[in-house]
Design an enzyme around this catalytic site. Structure first.
Site, PDB file in Angstrom:
ATOM      1  N   GLN A 101       0.848  -1.196   0.000  1.00 50.46           N
ATOM      2  CA  GLN A 101       0.000   0.000   0.000  1.00 50.46           C
ATOM      3  C   GLN A 101       0.883   1.246   0.000  1.00 50.46           C
ATOM      4  O   GLN A 101       0.388   2.352  -0.146  1.00 50.46           O
ATOM      5  CB  GLN A 101      -0.896   0.015   1.241  1.00 50.46           C
ATOM      6  CG  GLN A 101      -1.808  -1.186   1.383  1.00 50.46           C
ATOM      7  CD  GLN A 101      -2.548  -1.152   2.712  1.00 50.46           C
ATOM      8  OE1 GLN A 101      -3.618  -0.569   2.839  1.00 50.46           O
ATOM      9  NE2 GLN A 101      -1.959  -1.761   3.717  1.00 50.46           N
ATOM     10  N   ASP A 104       6.450   4.500  -1.491  1.00 48.53           N
ATOM     11  CA  ASP A 104       7.791   5.051  -1.223  1.00 48.53           C
ATOM     12  C   ASP A 104       8.933   4.341  -1.937  1.00 48.53           C
ATOM     13  O   ASP A 104      10.105   4.713  -1.751  1.00 48.53           O
ATOM     14  CB  ASP A 104       8.056   5.058   0.306  1.00 48.53           C
ATOM     15  CG  ASP A 104       7.948   3.657   0.929  1.00 48.53           C
ATOM     16  OD1 ASP A 104       7.652   3.575   2.141  1.00 48.53           O
ATOM     17  OD2 ASP A 104       8.170   2.656   0.224  1.00 48.53           O
ATOM     18  N   HIS A 119      -1.409   1.437  -4.379  1.00 47.44           N
ATOM     19  CA  HIS A 119      -1.786   2.848  -4.253  1.00 47.44           C
ATOM     20  C   HIS A 119      -0.873   3.783  -5.024  1.00 47.44           C
ATOM     21  O   HIS A 119      -0.800   4.965  -4.716  1.00 47.44           O
ATOM     22  CB  HIS A 119      -1.829   3.246  -2.770  1.00 47.44           C
ATOM     23  CG  HIS A 119      -2.881   2.518  -2.004  1.00 47.44           C
ATOM     24  ND1 HIS A 119      -2.872   2.406  -0.623  1.00 47.44           N
ATOM     25  CD2 HIS A 119      -3.982   1.834  -2.424  1.00 47.44           C
ATOM     26  CE1 HIS A 119      -3.935   1.695  -0.239  1.00 47.44           C
ATOM     27  NE2 HIS A 119      -4.613   1.336  -1.307  1.00 47.44           N
ATOM     28  N   CYS A 146       1.276  20.816 -16.735  1.00 50.10           N
ATOM     29  CA  CYS A 146       1.611  19.848 -17.781  1.00 50.10           C
ATOM     30  C   CYS A 146       2.205  20.568 -19.006  1.00 50.10           C
ATOM     31  O   CYS A 146       1.597  21.532 -19.505  1.00 50.10           O
ATOM     32  CB  CYS A 146       0.341  19.097 -18.185  1.00 50.10           C
ATOM     33  SG  CYS A 146       0.591  18.001 -19.589  1.00 50.10           S
ATOM     34  N   CYS A 149      -0.590  20.059 -21.943  1.00 51.80           N
ATOM     35  CA  CYS A 149      -1.945  20.635 -21.977  1.00 51.80           C
ATOM     36  C   CYS A 149      -2.139  21.761 -20.963  1.00 51.80           C
ATOM     37  O   CYS A 149      -3.200  22.389 -20.914  1.00 51.80           O
ATOM     38  CB  CYS A 149      -2.996  19.548 -21.731  1.00 51.80           C
ATOM     39  SG  CYS A 149      -3.083  19.002 -20.010  1.00 51.80           S
ATOM     40  N   SER A 188      -2.732  -1.076   9.471  1.00 49.50           N
ATOM     41  CA  SER A 188      -3.834  -1.094  10.448  1.00 49.50           C
ATOM     42  C   SER A 188      -5.072  -1.725   9.829  1.00 49.50           C
ATOM     43  O   SER A 188      -6.075  -1.940  10.497  1.00 49.50           O
ATOM     44  CB  SER A 188      -4.158   0.340  10.890  1.00 49.50           C
ATOM     45  OG  SER A 188      -4.531   1.099   9.740  1.00 49.50           O
ATOM     46  N   ALA A 230       8.574  -4.821  12.665  1.00 49.15           N
ATOM     47  CA  ALA A 230       8.879  -5.571  11.435  1.00 49.15           C
ATOM     48  C   ALA A 230      10.382  -5.668  11.215  1.00 49.15           C
ATOM     49  O   ALA A 230      10.888  -6.713  10.785  1.00 49.15           O
ATOM     50  CB  ALA A 230       8.210  -4.882  10.247  1.00 49.15           C
TER      51      ALA A 230
HETATM   52  C1  BV8 Z   1     -11.772   2.733  -3.506  1.00 48.84           C
HETATM   53  C2  BV8 Z   1      -2.054   6.728  -1.221  1.00 48.84           C
HETATM   54  C3  BV8 Z   1     -13.653   2.422  -4.881  1.00 48.84           C
HETATM   55  C4  BV8 Z   1      -2.044   8.193  -0.983  1.00 48.84           C
HETATM   56  C5  BV8 Z   1      -3.791   5.773   0.210  1.00 48.84           C
HETATM   57  C6  BV8 Z   1     -16.493   3.881   4.271  1.00 48.84           C
HETATM   58  C7  BV8 Z   1     -16.201   2.688   4.895  1.00 48.84           C
HETATM   59  C8  BV8 Z   1     -15.214   1.836   4.401  1.00 48.84           C
HETATM   60  C9  BV8 Z   1     -14.512   2.175   3.239  1.00 48.84           C
HETATM   61  C10 BV8 Z   1     -14.822   3.365   2.639  1.00 48.84           C
HETATM   62  C11 BV8 Z   1     -15.804   4.215   3.125  1.00 48.84           C
HETATM   63  N1  BV8 Z   1     -15.849   5.274   2.312  1.00 48.84           N
HETATM   64  C12 BV8 Z   1     -14.944   5.147   1.319  1.00 48.84           C
HETATM   65  C13 BV8 Z   1     -14.330   3.969   1.510  1.00 48.84           C
HETATM   66  C14 BV8 Z   1     -13.270   3.405   0.675  1.00 48.84           C
HETATM   67  C15 BV8 Z   1     -11.951   4.077   1.030  1.00 48.84           C
HETATM   68  C16 BV8 Z   1     -11.534   3.731   2.431  1.00 48.84           C
HETATM   69  O1  BV8 Z   1     -11.150   2.596   2.698  1.00 48.84           O
HETATM   70  N2  BV8 Z   1     -11.594   4.731   3.319  1.00 48.84           N
HETATM   71  C17 BV8 Z   1     -11.188   4.506   4.700  1.00 48.84           C
HETATM   72  C18 BV8 Z   1     -10.513   5.787   5.229  1.00 48.84           C
HETATM   73  C19 BV8 Z   1     -12.422   4.165   5.512  1.00 48.84           C
HETATM   74  N3  BV8 Z   1     -11.015   3.540   0.079  1.00 48.84           N
HETATM   75  C20 BV8 Z   1     -10.840   4.192  -1.086  1.00 48.84           C
HETATM   76  O2  BV8 Z   1     -11.331   5.259  -1.361  1.00 48.84           O
HETATM   77  C21 BV8 Z   1      -9.966   3.457  -2.100  1.00 48.84           C
HETATM   78  N4  BV8 Z   1     -10.660   3.449  -3.368  1.00 48.84           N
HETATM   79  O3  BV8 Z   1     -12.267   2.078  -2.620  1.00 48.84           O
HETATM   80  O4  BV8 Z   1     -12.333   2.866  -4.774  1.00 48.84           O
HETATM   81  C22 BV8 Z   1     -14.497   3.549  -4.307  1.00 48.84           C
HETATM   82  C23 BV8 Z   1     -14.600   4.703  -5.029  1.00 48.84           C
HETATM   83  C24 BV8 Z   1     -15.425   5.730  -4.541  1.00 48.84           C
HETATM   84  C25 BV8 Z   1     -16.100   5.588  -3.305  1.00 48.84           C
HETATM   85  C26 BV8 Z   1     -15.958   4.409  -2.562  1.00 48.84           C
HETATM   86  C27 BV8 Z   1     -15.144   3.386  -3.067  1.00 48.84           C
HETATM   87  C28 BV8 Z   1      -8.642   4.162  -2.256  1.00 48.84           C
HETATM   88  C29 BV8 Z   1      -7.823   3.926  -1.022  1.00 48.84           C
HETATM   89  C30 BV8 Z   1      -6.376   4.387  -1.267  1.00 48.84           C
HETATM   90  C31 BV8 Z   1      -6.129   5.669  -0.526  1.00 48.84           C
HETATM   91  N5  BV8 Z   1      -4.707   6.041  -0.661  1.00 48.84           N
HETATM   92  N6  BV8 Z   1      -2.505   6.058  -0.007  1.00 48.84           N
HETATM   93  C32 BV8 Z   1      -1.064   8.573   0.071  1.00 48.84           C
HETATM   94  O5  BV8 Z   1      -0.273   7.728   0.524  1.00 48.84           O
HETATM   95  O6  BV8 Z   1      -1.062   9.783   0.414  1.00 48.84           O
HETATM   96  S1  BV8 Z   1      -4.217   4.945   1.621  1.00 48.84           S
HETATM   97  C33 BV8 Z   1      -3.097   5.305   2.871  1.00 48.84           C
HETATM   98  O7  BV8 Z   1      -3.615   4.786   4.107  1.00 48.84           O
HETATM   99  C34 BV8 Z   1      -1.826   4.549   2.692  1.00 48.84           C
HETATM  100  O8  BV8 Z   1      -1.458   4.279   1.391  1.00 48.84           O
HETATM  101  C35 BV8 Z   1      -2.079   3.263   3.395  1.00 48.84           C
HETATM  102  O9  BV8 Z   1      -2.293   2.278   2.452  1.00 48.84           O
HETATM  103  C36 BV8 Z   1      -3.396   3.430   4.011  1.00 48.84           C
HETATM  104  C37 BV8 Z   1      -3.527   2.637   5.265  1.00 48.84           C
HETATM  105  O10 BV8 Z   1      -2.530   3.009   6.146  1.00 48.84           O
HETATM  106  P1  BV8 Z   1      -1.538   1.883   6.724  1.00 48.84           P
HETATM  107  O11 BV8 Z   1      -0.534   1.564   5.688  1.00 48.84           O
HETATM  108  O12 BV8 Z   1      -2.299   0.742   7.273  1.00 48.84           O
HETATM  109  O13 BV8 Z   1      -0.842   2.712   7.832  1.00 48.84           O
HETATM  110  P2  BV8 Z   1      -1.434   3.040   9.258  1.00 48.84           P
HETATM  111  O14 BV8 Z   1      -0.709   4.229   9.769  1.00 48.84           O
HETATM  112  O15 BV8 Z   1      -2.934   3.049   9.211  1.00 48.84           O
HETATM  113  O16 BV8 Z   1      -1.026   1.764  10.126  1.00 48.84           O
HETATM  114  C38 BV8 Z   1       0.342   1.551  10.394  1.00 48.84           C
HETATM  115  C39 BV8 Z   1       0.419   0.175  11.017  1.00 48.84           C
HETATM  116  O17 BV8 Z   1       1.783  -0.171  11.164  1.00 48.84           O
HETATM  117  C40 BV8 Z   1      -0.202   0.120  12.415  1.00 48.84           C
HETATM  118  O18 BV8 Z   1      -0.936  -1.073  12.520  1.00 48.84           O
HETATM  119  C41 BV8 Z   1       1.011   0.091  13.332  1.00 48.84           C
HETATM  120  O19 BV8 Z   1       0.763  -0.675  14.492  1.00 48.84           O
HETATM  121  C42 BV8 Z   1       2.010  -0.603  12.480  1.00 48.84           C
HETATM  122  N7  BV8 Z   1       3.416  -0.293  12.753  1.00 48.84           N
HETATM  123  C43 BV8 Z   1       3.970   0.911  13.040  1.00 48.84           C
HETATM  124  N8  BV8 Z   1       5.314   0.754  13.182  1.00 48.84           N
HETATM  125  C44 BV8 Z   1       5.585  -0.568  12.970  1.00 48.84           C
HETATM  126  C45 BV8 Z   1       4.380  -1.239  12.696  1.00 48.84           C
HETATM  127  N9  BV8 Z   1       4.310  -2.558  12.453  1.00 48.84           N
HETATM  128  C46 BV8 Z   1       5.466  -3.248  12.474  1.00 48.84           C
HETATM  129  N10 BV8 Z   1       6.678  -2.678  12.728  1.00 48.84           N
HETATM  130  C47 BV8 Z   1       6.762  -1.352  12.979  1.00 48.84           C
HETATM  131  N11 BV8 Z   1       7.980  -0.809  13.240  1.00 48.84           N
END
Ligand code: BV8
Length: 245
Positions: A101, A104, A119, A146, A149, A188, A230
């Site tokens: 996801q 980087d 992503h 761009c 365009c 998460s 990790a």
């Molecule tokens: C889509 C790129 C169809 C940009 C990102 C309502 C309910 C449910 C879902 C939805 C909803 N409304 C809309 C949705 C769908 C939505 C969604 O899921 N929203 C969420 C907020 C509820 N998804 C979308 O929109 C996706 N498209 O579904 O298309 C659609 C179309 C229209 C309408 C509906 C659906 C697109 C999703 C992609 C978004 N872009 N990134 C950017 O990076 O700026 S997502 C972004 O957050 C990141 O890329 C990453 O993937 C994502 C999740 O974050 P994590 O990677 O999990 O990181 P996080 O901080 O959360 O967790 C870190 C974890 O690491 C923790 O668990 C921690 O304990 C752990 N950790 C920390 N340190 C360590 C460690 N583990 C091990 N070792 C360590 N040292």
């Protein structure tokens, strides 16, 4: 933290391994995660103010500069032992698919070959209208436009509310469905559709390992929940797998 021996034997017998990573796998490279309280990127901003097409339309300068800041951060970061261990794991099993996801490039810089970027990637910049990649842009403009365009340029990443790249998502579903062992590392699991992959793997009979800092270490049937960093746990896993025995 000790690696459960049953997991080592499941890996030794696995024909195919799939891994999903999130921001936590890059945390030990100094890249803030999205939701961890203190350093989490979101802690300082609203999701809606940065990572959505509406945010970019409303304030292209703010969004462009946030991604330029992250691009800079990533360029100065190094792959950490977690990235390197995953590249080693890829070489230690018959078939391996890494689904990330993250945007980087740290997996690729660590030597992982077959990386599915769900992503997109921060390093790539596209025309917001044509969606075609632009190789060079005016670094003094925020955002640049761009050359063909005149529309604004944007990072080639998937914003909330945008569809994921179809081929990448299809390949990720295929890997989750067909693997024998599935790892969910440093995520998460709050963002769809990536969050569904571990459940798909479990439903298709895979052994599933969830490694992050939110779970309580435990094993239940074919699921291993490991609360560990990790960068510490994955190197131990790989040396356990590759040790004689
Ligand atoms: C889509 C790129 C169809 C940009 C990102 C309502 C309910 C449910 C879902 C939805 C909803 N409304 C809309 C949705 C769908 C939505 C969604 O899921 N929203 C969420 C907020 C509820 N998804 C979308 O929109 C996706 N498209 O579904 O298309 C659609 C179309 C229209 C309408 C509906 C659906 C697109 C999703 C992609 C978004 N872009 N990134 C950017 O990076 O700026 S997502 C972004 O957050 C990141 O890329 C990453 O993937 C994502 C999740 O974050 P994590 O990677 O999990 O990181 P996080 O901080 O959360 O967790 C870190 C974890 O690491 C923790 O668990 C921690 O304990 C752990 N950790 C920390 N340190 C360590 C460690 N583990 C091990 N070792 C360590 N040292």
């Amino acid at each position: 933290m000790a690696i459960p021996p049953e997991l080592i034997s499941a890996l030794r017998n696995a024909e195919r391994v799939a891994v999903l990573t999130g921001a936590g796998v890059s945390a030990e490279s100094g890249i803030p995660t999205f939701r961890d309280a203190q350093t989490g990127l979101w802690a300082q901003y609203n999701l809606e103010d940065l990572a959505t097409p509406e945010a970019f339309a409303r304030n292209p300068k703010l969004v462009w500069e946030w991604y330029a800041w992250r691009r800079n951060l990533v360029a100065q970061a190094q792959p950490n032992p977690a990235h390197l261990a995953l590249a080693a794991l890829e070489r230690s099993v018959p078939q391996f698919t890494l689904i990330t996801q993250n945007i980087d490039s740290l997996h690729q810089r660590a030597g992982s070959r077959d990386v599915i970027e769900l992503h997109g990637n921060l390093a790539r910049v596209i025309c917001a209208t044509e969606r075609t990649v632009v190789e060079a842009w005016d670094a003094t403009a925020s955002p640049p436009t761009c050359p063909r365009c005149g529309a604004y340029l944007r990072p080639d990443v998937v914003w909330f509310g945008e569809m994921l790249p179809e081929a990448a998502l299809h390949a990720a579903y295929e890997a989750a469905t067909g693997c024998d062992v599935f790892f969910s590392i440093g995520t998460s699991g709050q963002v769809a559709p990536a969050a569904a992959l571990p459940r798909i793997a479990l439903r298709n009979g895979a052994t599933v390992v969830v490694l992050n800092l939110d779970v309580t270490t435990s094993t239940a049937d074919r699921c291993f929940f490991m609360n560990a960093r990790a960068g510490e746990w994955l190197p131990e896993l790989v040396s356990g797998l590759t040790a004689e025995g």
